[in-house]
Design an enzyme around this catalytic site. Structure first.
Site, PDB file in Angstrom:
ATOM      1  N   ASP A 193       5.352   0.545  12.143  1.00 32.13           N
ATOM      2  CA  ASP A 193       4.094  -0.203  11.496  1.00 32.13           C
ATOM      3  C   ASP A 193       4.036  -1.516  12.077  1.00 32.13           C
ATOM      4  O   ASP A 193       3.251  -2.255  11.649  1.00 32.13           O
ATOM      5  CB  ASP A 193       4.059   0.088  10.117  1.00 32.13           C
ATOM      6  CG  ASP A 193       3.764   1.338   9.438  1.00 32.13           C
ATOM      7  OD1 ASP A 193       3.460   2.045  10.602  1.00 32.13           O
ATOM      8  OD2 ASP A 193       3.742   1.814   8.383  1.00 32.13           O
ATOM      9  N   CYS A 242      -3.864  13.066  13.894  1.00 32.44           N
ATOM     10  CA  CYS A 242      -4.430  11.636  13.796  1.00 32.44           C
ATOM     11  C   CYS A 242      -4.234  10.842  14.910  1.00 32.44           C
ATOM     12  O   CYS A 242      -3.750  11.285  15.785  1.00 32.44           O
ATOM     13  CB  CYS A 242      -3.979  10.852  12.360  1.00 32.44           C
ATOM     14  SG  CYS A 242      -2.342  10.404  12.705  1.00 32.44           S
ATOM     15  N   LYS A 255       0.891  -1.244  -0.038  1.00 32.14           N
ATOM     16  CA  LYS A 255       0.100   0.069  -0.053  1.00 32.14           C
ATOM     17  C   LYS A 255       0.691   1.204   0.211  1.00 32.14           C
ATOM     18  O   LYS A 255       0.894   2.057  -0.674  1.00 32.14           O
ATOM     19  CB  LYS A 255      -0.687  -0.081   1.188  1.00 32.14           C
ATOM     20  CG  LYS A 255      -1.531   1.352   1.397  1.00 32.14           C
ATOM     21  CD  LYS A 255      -2.398   1.200   2.871  1.00 32.14           C
ATOM     22  CE  LYS A 255      -1.694   1.692   4.087  1.00 32.14           C
ATOM     23  NZ  LYS A 255      -1.343   3.151   4.115  1.00 32.14           N
ATOM     24  N   ASN A 256       1.745   1.308   0.790  1.00 34.29           N
ATOM     25  CA  ASN A 256       2.608   2.473   1.104  1.00 34.29           C
ATOM     26  C   ASN A 256       3.462   2.905  -0.185  1.00 34.29           C
ATOM     27  O   ASN A 256       4.139   3.666  -0.263  1.00 34.29           O
ATOM     28  CB  ASN A 256       3.397   2.562   2.313  1.00 34.29           C
ATOM     29  CG  ASN A 256       2.380   2.880   3.566  1.00 34.29           C
ATOM     30  OD1 ASN A 256       1.385   2.866   3.483  1.00 34.29           O
ATOM     31  ND2 ASN A 256       3.259   2.633   4.690  1.00 34.29           N
TER      32      ASN A 256
HETATM   33  C1  UD1 Z   1       4.862   6.822   6.481  1.00 28.46           C
HETATM   34  C2  UD1 Z   1       4.090   5.633   6.407  1.00 28.46           C
HETATM   35  C3  UD1 Z   1       3.547   5.262   7.605  1.00 28.46           C
HETATM   36  C4  UD1 Z   1       4.655   4.988   8.676  1.00 28.46           C
HETATM   37  C5  UD1 Z   1       5.432   6.180   8.519  1.00 28.46           C
HETATM   38  C6  UD1 Z   1       6.981   5.839   9.663  1.00 28.46           C
HETATM   39  C7  UD1 Z   1       3.027   6.125   4.280  1.00 28.46           C
HETATM   40  C8  UD1 Z   1       1.764   6.492   3.223  1.00 28.46           C
HETATM   41  N1  UD1 Z   1       2.974   5.946   5.496  1.00 28.46           N
HETATM   42  O1  UD1 Z   1       3.997   7.670   7.156  1.00 28.46           O
HETATM   43  O2  UD1 Z   1       2.963   4.130   7.594  1.00 28.46           O
HETATM   44  O3  UD1 Z   1       4.269   4.749   9.851  1.00 28.46           O
HETATM   45  O4  UD1 Z   1       5.990   6.795   7.396  1.00 28.46           O
HETATM   46  O5  UD1 Z   1       7.452   4.726   8.918  1.00 28.46           O
HETATM   47  O6  UD1 Z   1       4.073   5.699   3.793  1.00 28.46           O
HETATM   48  N2  UD1 Z   1       7.230  14.593  10.699  1.00 28.46           N
HETATM   49  C9  UD1 Z   1       7.659  15.948  11.001  1.00 28.46           C
HETATM   50  N3  UD1 Z   1       7.288  16.885   9.901  1.00 28.46           N
HETATM   51  C10 UD1 Z   1       7.252  16.473   8.726  1.00 28.46           C
HETATM   52  C11 UD1 Z   1       6.823  15.293   8.434  1.00 28.46           C
HETATM   53  C12 UD1 Z   1       7.144  14.190   9.386  1.00 28.46           C
HETATM   54  O7  UD1 Z   1       7.665  16.318  12.222  1.00 28.46           O
HETATM   55  O8  UD1 Z   1       6.933  17.331   7.782  1.00 28.46           O
HETATM   56  C13 UD1 Z   1       7.400  13.361  11.716  1.00 28.46           C
HETATM   57  C14 UD1 Z   1       6.347  12.875  11.872  1.00 28.46           C
HETATM   58  O9  UD1 Z   1       5.536  13.655  12.871  1.00 28.46           O
HETATM   59  C15 UD1 Z   1       6.805  11.534  12.459  1.00 28.46           C
HETATM   60  C16 UD1 Z   1       8.396  11.423  11.899  1.00 28.46           C
HETATM   61  O10 UD1 Z   1       8.448  12.504  11.313  1.00 28.46           O
HETATM   62  O11 UD1 Z   1       7.134  11.659  13.974  1.00 28.46           O
HETATM   63  C17 UD1 Z   1       8.110  10.499  10.658  1.00 28.46           C
HETATM   64  O12 UD1 Z   1       6.941  10.450  10.060  1.00 28.46           O
HETATM   65  P1  UD1 Z   1       6.950  10.226   8.289  1.00 28.46           P
HETATM   66  O13 UD1 Z   1       8.092   9.134   7.964  1.00 28.46           O
HETATM   67  O14 UD1 Z   1       6.710  11.605   7.659  1.00 28.46           O
HETATM   68  O15 UD1 Z   1       5.803   9.539   8.202  1.00 28.46           O
HETATM   69  P2  UD1 Z   1       4.713   9.354   7.049  1.00 28.46           P
HETATM   70  O16 UD1 Z   1       5.546   9.590   5.836  1.00 28.46           O
HETATM   71  O17 UD1 Z   1       3.510  10.059   7.472  1.00 28.46           O
END
Ligand code: UD1
Length: 419
Positions: free
Chosen positions: A308, A119, A22-23
């Site tokens: 995850d 979320c 999915k991701n």
């Molecule tokens: C993706 C995955 C999710 C997985 C996560 C971590 C998808 C669709 N989703 O989520 O299943 O749990 O990676 O492996 O691929 N952060 C910030 N600022 C930002 C972006 C992120 O502070 O602009 C922080 C987030 O709050 C979190 C950390 O960075 O604490 C990692 O998040 P991120 O890797 O961005 O997760 P997603 O990409 O949303």
């Protein structure tokens, strides 16, 4: 509303086919916005988030076609886009809608995407995505809960991510491929889903060096073309079935998976006494020990233990002999499943980012509520070993990310039904 009814105590045995990731599929679908030619994506899982992304692309007036239902393949043709917009109604059901921001600004110089907001598992901001686009010359404004980005053509830039972000890396990669000049991403995410996206972009004519590493060099090109790409297997679904086999004393063969993406899970479960053997390039045989042993995990970015898989490991730890320490470093609020497992009889103490699970404890069936996708999966696992009947409410979370989970578990001998 659908719920699952599980009669625990059955040993899982047999073969399960792992679906596409999915991701990896979500950024690949968004990347199809980068070209006017058709992009054909194969091995797409039939899950709700994929349908949401297809709706989002169709809302933008891209043509999204699939030969089957539920779709396992999509041809996406974004000749013109009349609505470069991701509306709140779709974004609120799927945060990954933010993945359309990079391709839209990169190709059309304009995008309007609803901000995802918080979320269940934490604040999850997108500030790093926005800062990087600004550095590449986009003018960003935030009005009425929407982020609007405008530019003539993005310019290459040096982008250092203060924190490793998976969708942030994917968004900026898809913005940079059509930018003018070179973009260098440092401290980029190295998850297999990012590498798979890079492979698709290269097939489309992008120039990217450094795949699989944390430094990516992107040389912008004027135009991309169509391509055909089969996305990688879902490593989290595979990990979930590995735990399902281990926790039920089972013997299960996983086919169509990518063992090389599962190293951290395989090593941890081996420490718990689970025998996991590679058979050929894409199969794994999982055999549970007589008694599981406790192990400690700390969630980390790839290649570390995936956040995850944390909830599913917690379900296993409740059945393992000894004390397992689980440290969550990626998200701030990701132990909601623990409260439900405690209601089922688990011995779990939470202290901030750390959970200590003392096992083994017999679990007893209860009615539990799933708070997010992976938490739901962990409650299914707990239900598989609990005595009597477990009801799991709000399984729409599971439908977002697991393809036919109850059918796959039934085929392995579990007693689980959707009611
Ligand atoms: C993706 C995955 C999710 C997985 C996560 C971590 C998808 C669709 N989703 O989520 O299943 O749990 O990676 O492996 O691929 N952060 C910030 N600022 C930002 C972006 C992120 O502070 O602009 C922080 C987030 O709050 C979190 C950390 O960075 O604490 C990692 O998040 P991120 O890797 O961005 O997760 P997603 O990409 O949303």
């Amino acid at each position: 509303m659908d719920r699952f009814k599980i009669e625990g105590g059955r040993r899982l045995e047999g073969t399960v086919r792992i679906s596409g990731s999915k991701n990896a599929s979500l950024p690949a679908m968004a990347a199809a916005l980068l070209t006017s030619e058709p992009v054909c994506l194969q091995n797409i899982p039939g899950v709700r988030d994929i349908i949401t992304m297809a709706k989002l692309l169709a809302h933008m007036r891209a043509r999204v076609e699939s030969p089957d239902l539920p779709p396992s393949e999509f041809t996406i043709a974004a000749e013109t886009i009349s609505h470069a917009e991701a509306p709140y109604e779709l974004v609120k059901t799927m945060r990954a809608s933010i993945l359309t921001l990079g391709p839209l600004v990169g190709r059309f110089g304009f995008a309007r995407v609803s901000l995802p907001g918080g979320c269940a598992i934490g604040a999850r901001p997108v500030d790093l995505h926005i800062q990087a686009l600004e550095k590449m010359g986009a003018k960003i404004s935030i009005h009425h809960g929407y982020v609007e980005a405008r530019c003539e053509r993005l310019r290459g830039a040096q982008i250092h991510f203060d924190k490793i972000t998976v969708t942030g890396t994917e968004n900026i990669l898809t913005a940079a491929v059509l930018a003018e000049g070179e973009t260098v991403l440092t401290n980029a995410a190295r998850e297999p889903e990012v590498t798979d996206l890079i492979e698709l972009l290269i097939k489309m004519g992008a120039k990217i060096e450094g795949r699989g590493t944390s430094t990516l060099h992107v040389h912008g090109v004027d135009k991309l073309h169509g391509a055909t790409h089969a996305v990688i297997p879902d490593r989290i679904e595979a990990g979930t079935f590995i735990v399902a086999a281990a926790i039920t004393g089972g013997d299960v063969k996983l086919t169509h998976c990518a063992p090389q993406h599962l190293t951290a899970v395989i090593e941890t479960l081996a420490a718990c006494g689970v025998e996991i053997q590679k058979e050929g390039v894409s199969c794994l045989r999982v055999r549970a020990p007589k008694a599981l042993r406790a192990a400690d995990i700390t969630t980390e970015e790839y290649p570390g233990f995936a956040t995850d898989m944390q909830a599913q490991f917690m379900a296993l730890a409740t059945q393992a002999e000894g004390k397992s320490e689980i440290t969550e470093t990626i998200f701030e609020n990701r132990f909601m499943h623990a409260q439900e497992m405690i209601r089922m009889g688990a011995n779990i103490a939470i202290d901030g980012h750390r959970a200590v699970v003392q096992g083994p404890t017999p679990l007893s069936g209860a009615t539990v509520i799933a708070s997010d996708l992976r938490a739901s999966a962990s409650l299914v696992l707990a239900g598989l070993v609990a005595s009597n009947t477990t009801y799991i409410d709000r399984i729409y979370h599971l439908d977002r990310g697991y393809e036919k989970i109850e059918e796959k578990l039934q085929d392995l001998g579990a007693s689980i039904e959707r009611i």
